[in-house]
Design a protein around this motif. Structure first.
Motif, PDB file in Angstrom:
ATOM      1  N   ALA A 219       0.790  -1.236   0.000  1.00 18.79           N
ATOM      2  CA  ALA A 219       0.000   0.000   0.000  1.00 18.79           C
ATOM      3  C   ALA A 219       0.819   1.282   0.000  1.00 18.79           C
ATOM      4  O   ALA A 219       0.258   2.376   0.009  1.00 18.79           O
ATOM      5  N   ALA A 220       2.139   1.193  -0.028  1.00 18.62           N
ATOM      6  CA  ALA A 220       2.961   2.387   0.173  1.00 18.62           C
ATOM      7  C   ALA A 220       3.024   3.308  -1.033  1.00 18.62           C
ATOM      8  O   ALA A 220       3.259   4.505  -0.883  1.00 18.62           O
ATOM      9  N   ARG A 221       2.819   2.767  -2.223  1.00 22.42           N
ATOM     10  CA  ARG A 221       2.992   3.595  -3.415  1.00 22.42           C
ATOM     11  C   ARG A 221       2.167   3.043  -4.570  1.00 22.42           C
ATOM     12  O   ARG A 221       1.618   1.953  -4.496  1.00 22.42           O
ATOM     13  N   GLY A 222       2.119   3.814  -5.660  1.00 25.33           N
ATOM     14  CA  GLY A 222       1.508   3.357  -6.898  1.00 25.33           C
ATOM     15  C   GLY A 222       0.063   2.941  -6.748  1.00 25.33           C
ATOM     16  O   GLY A 222      -0.759   3.638  -6.140  1.00 25.33           O
ATOM     17  N   ILE A 223      -0.259   1.775  -7.305  1.00 27.75           N
ATOM     18  CA  ILE A 223      -1.627   1.266  -7.266  1.00 27.75           C
ATOM     19  C   ILE A 223      -2.075   1.041  -5.829  1.00 27.75           C
ATOM     20  O   ILE A 223      -3.225   1.318  -5.477  1.00 27.75           O
ATOM     21  N   GLY A 224      -1.175   0.560  -4.971  1.00 29.51           N
ATOM     22  CA  GLY A 224      -1.539   0.312  -3.581  1.00 29.51           C
ATOM     23  C   GLY A 224      -1.953   1.567  -2.849  1.00 29.51           C
ATOM     24  O   GLY A 224      -2.931   1.573  -2.085  1.00 29.51           O
ATOM     25  N   ALA A 225      -1.236   2.665  -3.065  1.00 29.28           N
ATOM     26  CA  ALA A 225      -1.594   3.931  -2.419  1.00 29.28           C
ATOM     27  C   ALA A 225      -2.930   4.444  -2.952  1.00 29.28           C
ATOM     28  O   ALA A 225      -3.761   4.961  -2.187  1.00 29.28           O
ATOM     29  N   ALA A 226      -3.143   4.319  -4.271  1.00 27.49           N
ATOM     30  CA  ALA A 226      -4.434   4.722  -4.849  1.00 27.49           C
ATOM     31  C   ALA A 226      -5.560   3.870  -4.287  1.00 27.49           C
ATOM     32  O   ALA A 226      -6.662   4.367  -4.010  1.00 27.49           O
ATOM     33  N   LEU A 227      -5.292   2.601  -4.105  1.00 27.76           N
ATOM     34  CA  LEU A 227      -6.277   1.679  -3.518  1.00 27.76           C
ATOM     35  C   LEU A 227      -6.694   2.123  -2.123  1.00 27.76           C
ATOM     36  O   LEU A 227      -7.897   2.206  -1.815  1.00 27.76           O
ATOM     37  N   ALA A 386      -6.893  -7.792 -13.485  1.00 29.36           N
ATOM     38  CA  ALA A 386      -5.688  -7.971 -14.290  1.00 29.36           C
ATOM     39  C   ALA A 386      -5.379  -6.661 -14.997  1.00 29.36           C
ATOM     40  O   ALA A 386      -5.928  -6.381 -16.074  1.00 29.36           O
ATOM     41  N   PRO A 387      -4.549  -5.811 -14.393  1.00 31.57           N
ATOM     42  CA  PRO A 387      -4.224  -4.531 -15.034  1.00 31.57           C
ATOM     43  C   PRO A 387      -3.412  -4.729 -16.315  1.00 31.57           C
ATOM     44  O   PRO A 387      -2.627  -5.671 -16.440  1.00 31.57           O
ATOM     45  N   GLY A 388      -3.618  -3.801 -17.254  1.00 35.66           N
ATOM     46  CA  GLY A 388      -2.781  -3.730 -18.441  1.00 35.66           C
ATOM     47  C   GLY A 388      -1.717  -2.670 -18.234  1.00 35.66           C
ATOM     48  O   GLY A 388      -1.064  -2.634 -17.184  1.00 35.66           O
ATOM     49  N   PHE A 389      -1.552  -1.773 -19.207  1.00 33.71           N
ATOM     50  CA  PHE A 389      -0.547  -0.718 -19.077  1.00 33.71           C
ATOM     51  C   PHE A 389      -1.106   0.385 -18.188  1.00 33.71           C
ATOM     52  O   PHE A 389      -2.046   1.094 -18.568  1.00 33.71           O
ATOM     53  N   ILE A 390      -0.519   0.536 -17.007  1.00 27.98           N
ATOM     54  CA  ILE A 390      -0.943   1.545 -16.037  1.00 27.98           C
ATOM     55  C   ILE A 390       0.217   2.519 -15.826  1.00 27.98           C
ATOM     56  O   ILE A 390       1.371   2.107 -15.663  1.00 27.98           O
ATOM     57  N   GLU A 391      -0.093   3.811 -15.813  1.00 31.06           N
ATOM     58  CA  GLU A 391       0.937   4.846 -15.670  1.00 31.06           C
ATOM     59  C   GLU A 391       1.450   4.888 -14.224  1.00 31.06           C
ATOM     60  O   GLU A 391       0.826   5.467 -13.339  1.00 31.06           O
ATOM     61  N   THR A 392       2.595   4.255 -13.997  1.00 27.83           N
ATOM     62  CA  THR A 392       3.223   4.239 -12.676  1.00 27.83           C
ATOM     63  C   THR A 392       4.716   4.505 -12.825  1.00 27.83           C
ATOM     64  O   THR A 392       5.234   4.636 -13.941  1.00 27.83           O
ATOM     65  N   ARG A 393       5.411   4.551 -11.707  1.00 27.58           N
ATOM     66  CA  ARG A 393       6.862   4.748 -11.754  1.00 27.58           C
ATOM     67  C   ARG A 393       7.554   3.578 -12.457  1.00 27.58           C
ATOM     68  O   ARG A 393       8.601   3.751 -13.085  1.00 27.58           O
ATOM     69  N   LEU A 394       6.974   2.384 -12.350  1.00 29.57           N
ATOM     70  CA  LEU A 394       7.561   1.223 -13.011  1.00 29.57           C
ATOM     71  C   LEU A 394       7.464   1.345 -14.523  1.00 29.57           C
ATOM     72  O   LEU A 394       8.426   1.116 -15.245  1.00 29.57           O
ATOM     73  N   THR A 395       6.280   1.706 -15.029  1.00 32.95           N
ATOM     74  CA  THR A 395       6.127   1.804 -16.481  1.00 32.95           C
ATOM     75  C   THR A 395       6.876   3.017 -17.034  1.00 32.95           C
ATOM     76  O   THR A 395       7.215   3.050 -18.221  1.00 32.95           O
ATOM     77  N   ALA A 396       7.166   3.993 -16.196  1.00 33.37           N
ATOM     78  CA  ALA A 396       7.941   5.154 -16.647  1.00 33.37           C
ATOM     79  C   ALA A 396       9.368   4.757 -17.014  1.00 33.37           C
ATOM     80  O   ALA A 396      10.039   5.480 -17.777  1.00 33.37           O
ATOM     81  N   GLY A 415      -2.748   4.779 -21.732  1.00 31.91           N
ATOM     82  CA  GLY A 415      -2.531   3.990 -20.534  1.00 31.91           C
ATOM     83  C   GLY A 415      -3.580   4.310 -19.484  1.00 31.91           C
ATOM     84  O   GLY A 415      -4.204   5.373 -19.501  1.00 31.91           O
ATOM     85  N   GLY A 416      -3.786   3.372 -18.577  1.00 29.55           N
ATOM     86  CA  GLY A 416      -4.689   3.614 -17.467  1.00 29.55           C
ATOM     87  C   GLY A 416      -3.971   4.299 -16.318  1.00 29.55           C
ATOM     88  O   GLY A 416      -2.746   4.459 -16.334  1.00 29.55           O
ATOM     89  N   LEU A 417      -4.727   4.712 -15.313  1.00 28.87           N
ATOM     90  CA  LEU A 417      -4.179   5.337 -14.121  1.00 28.87           C
ATOM     91  C   LEU A 417      -4.338   4.391 -12.933  1.00 28.87           C
ATOM     92  O   LEU A 417      -5.232   3.532 -12.934  1.00 28.87           O
ATOM     93  N   PRO A 418      -3.492   4.532 -11.904  1.00 26.09           N
ATOM     94  CA  PRO A 418      -3.656   3.687 -10.717  1.00 26.09           C
ATOM     95  C   PRO A 418      -5.075   3.721 -10.159  1.00 26.09           C
ATOM     96  O   PRO A 418      -5.583   2.711  -9.673  1.00 26.09           O
ATOM     97  N   VAL A 419      -5.740   4.877 -10.253  1.00 31.27           N
ATOM     98  CA  VAL A 419      -7.098   4.977  -9.718  1.00 31.27           C
ATOM     99  C   VAL A 419      -8.062   4.074 -10.477  1.00 31.27           C
ATOM    100  O   VAL A 419      -9.063   3.613  -9.916  1.00 31.27           O
ATOM    101  N   ASP A 420      -7.788   3.767 -11.751  1.00 26.48           N
ATOM    102  CA  ASP A 420      -8.666   2.882 -12.516  1.00 26.48           C
ATOM    103  C   ASP A 420      -8.657   1.468 -11.940  1.00 26.48           C
ATOM    104  O   ASP A 420      -9.691   0.807 -11.854  1.00 26.48           O
ATOM    105  N   VAL A 421      -7.472   1.012 -11.554  1.00 29.13           N
ATOM    106  CA  VAL A 421      -7.369  -0.303 -10.911  1.00 29.13           C
ATOM    107  C   VAL A 421      -8.018  -0.245  -9.536  1.00 29.13           C
ATOM    108  O   VAL A 421      -8.758  -1.158  -9.136  1.00 29.13           O
ATOM    109  N   ALA A 422      -7.784   0.848  -8.818  1.00 33.08           N
ATOM    110  CA  ALA A 422      -8.337   1.000  -7.473  1.00 33.08           C
ATOM    111  C   ALA A 422      -9.859   1.004  -7.489  1.00 33.08           C
ATOM    112  O   ALA A 422     -10.501   0.386  -6.635  1.00 33.08           O
TER     113      ALA A 422
END
Length: 451
Positions: A219-227, A386-396, A415-422
């Protein structure tokens, strides 16, 4: 991470260039803001002959304040925020013509970022091979519409079990609300099954997780923080978990949402027991478990050392199994509880240089397939996203050309945003979605990979 191309397309010069050269045209997507109406316009509701779902769907939408229109009342100038069609009455391939008769006149009537939802019967529950054939054909229709209508319009197929008819209004309502709203902006071309499990409508649909204790790993960053942010916004008491090395970021997330932080390495032998003891002593239960923690250690298989393989499988898959086992054994997940796991499109399509990651994420899908029927008997639902291409620090960090291909190779051309997965995980976490179990929902803008 900013998608500069998508921003440029929204300018006058960008629009002219896209039109002249036939370049990808990423639309501006409608995303959820608290207080938004469910849809920004009227909804056209149609039905096949003998359809069983139009009536309950109509009651749900009317109660939600949606303006409904009958196909007989449409004109050439009619415009709709969504098309909802009950195809459950189609029992023979010849009757598929009813789909053409409904959708053909309306192909250009859907507003930008509109929604198309088709309701049907699961093929394995049909009364004859011909009916099952016709119902399976609905998948081709919805996936093609998702690729044809453009302008941010999404299309989904919702199979509703006959066994769930007695509870259809509640069971179907959460799914309709999610798919029609801005919460589902980056979800398209999906097949969702609504079963006969327990589903409890919230007192307030703006806070569908009120009173719920939700664990979010990673939960510290990226999709987890948005979640964590989305779940707290929806009323949940969030227990945010991550490794000790991410302690500062984790504390910032937890403090920002009024939740609690747990620093724990999920690969430690005693991690499941320690987590169970924490949840039991602080909360007495956990209503929702979101398995979001995951890592990548990329190399082609021939160059990959054993540590890269072992660590990815352990964090992404085995830790989920160990945590589930302990929490279930100690009855910390009550009847009506939900488990949501994060898979990946890589687990469906595979990915060069990620055999370990793809194996772990395909295993998550296997976990849903194998364990959800067992948990259903305990009144607990289990699903995955099952996320596809999501704009995060990893995909950057992905090389530019590969990154651009990942962004554009889907029906929404972005690309999707972390909030879309959340938002998608949030929907699967609602008590009202308890009848949805055993599903793997792709959050990928209808990616061409694995389609």
């Amino acid at each position: 991470m900013t998608d500069r191309y998508a921003s440029f397309v929204q300018t006058g010069a960008g629009r002219a260039l896209v039109k002249r050269l036939g370049l990808p045209d990423p639309p501006r997507l409608r995303r959820h803001t608290p207080g938004d109406p469910l849809v920004p316009g009227p909804v056209l509701l149609g039905s096949s002959t003998g359809g069983r779902l139009a009536e309950p769907a109509g009651k749900i939408l009317a109660a939600a304040g949606v303006e409904l229109t009958d196909p007989a009342a449409t004109t050439a100038d009619s415009r709709f925020a969504a098309l909802v069609y009950d195809a459950s009455g189609i029992t023979d391939s010849a009757e598929l013509r009813q789909l053409y008769d409904f959708f053909h006149p309306q192909a250009r009537s859907v507003l930008p970022s509109g929604r198309v939802i088709v309701l049907g019967t699961p093929p394995d529950e049909c009364g004859s091979p011909r009916e099952a054939t016709a119902q399976r054909a609905l998948e081709g229709l919805t996936r093609s519409i998702g690729k044809e209508f453009g302008r941010g319009v999404t299309a989904q197929l919702v199979y509703v079990t006959r066994d769930g008819d007695a509870g259809t209004p509640v069971s179907l309502e959460s799914t309709l609300r999610f798919l029609l709203s801005g919460r589902s902006a980056y979800v398209s071309g999906q097949v969702i099954r609504v079963g006969a499990g327990a589903a409890a409508a919230p007192a307030d649909w703006n806070r569908p997780l009120d009173g719920q204790v939700v664990l979010v790993t990673g939960a510290a960053r990226g999709i987890g923080a948005a979640l964590a942010t989305v779940l707290a916004r929806d009323g949940a008491q969030v227990v945010a978990l991550d490794i000790p090395a991410a302690g500062d970021e984790l504390a910032a997330v937890a403090n920002g949402i009024g939740g609690s932080a747990v620093q724990l390495d999920l690969t430690a032998p005693d991690a499941p027991a320690r987590l169970a003891e924490h949840l039991a002593s602080r909360h007495g239960r956990v209503d929702v478990v979101v398995h979001n923690a995951g890592i990548t250690r990329d190399k082609t298989l021939g160059r990959m050392d054993a540590d890269r393989w072992d660590s990815v499988i352990d964090v992404n898959l085995s830790s989920q199994e160990r945590i589930n086992d302990v929490l279930l054994e100690r009855d910390l997940i009550p009847a009506g509880g939900r488990i949501v796991s994060v898979s990946s499109i890589a687990g469906i399509a595979g990915n060069r240089g990620q055999t370990n990651y793809a194996t772990s994420k395909a295993g998550v899908i296997g976990l849903v397939d194998s364990l959800s029927p067992v948990l259903r008997e305990r009144g607990i639902s289990l699903n995955a996203v099952a996320p596809g291409f999501i704009e995060t620090r990893l995909t950057a960090r992905i090389p530019l050309m590969i990154r651009e291909a990942g962004r554009r190779m889907n029906s929404l051309a972005q690309g999707g945003l972390p909030v879309d997965v959340a938002e998608t995980i949030g929907w699967l976490s609602w008590p009202a979605t308890g009848a949805v179990s055993g599903n793997v929902v792709r959050v990928c803008g209808q990616s061409l990979l694995g389609a």
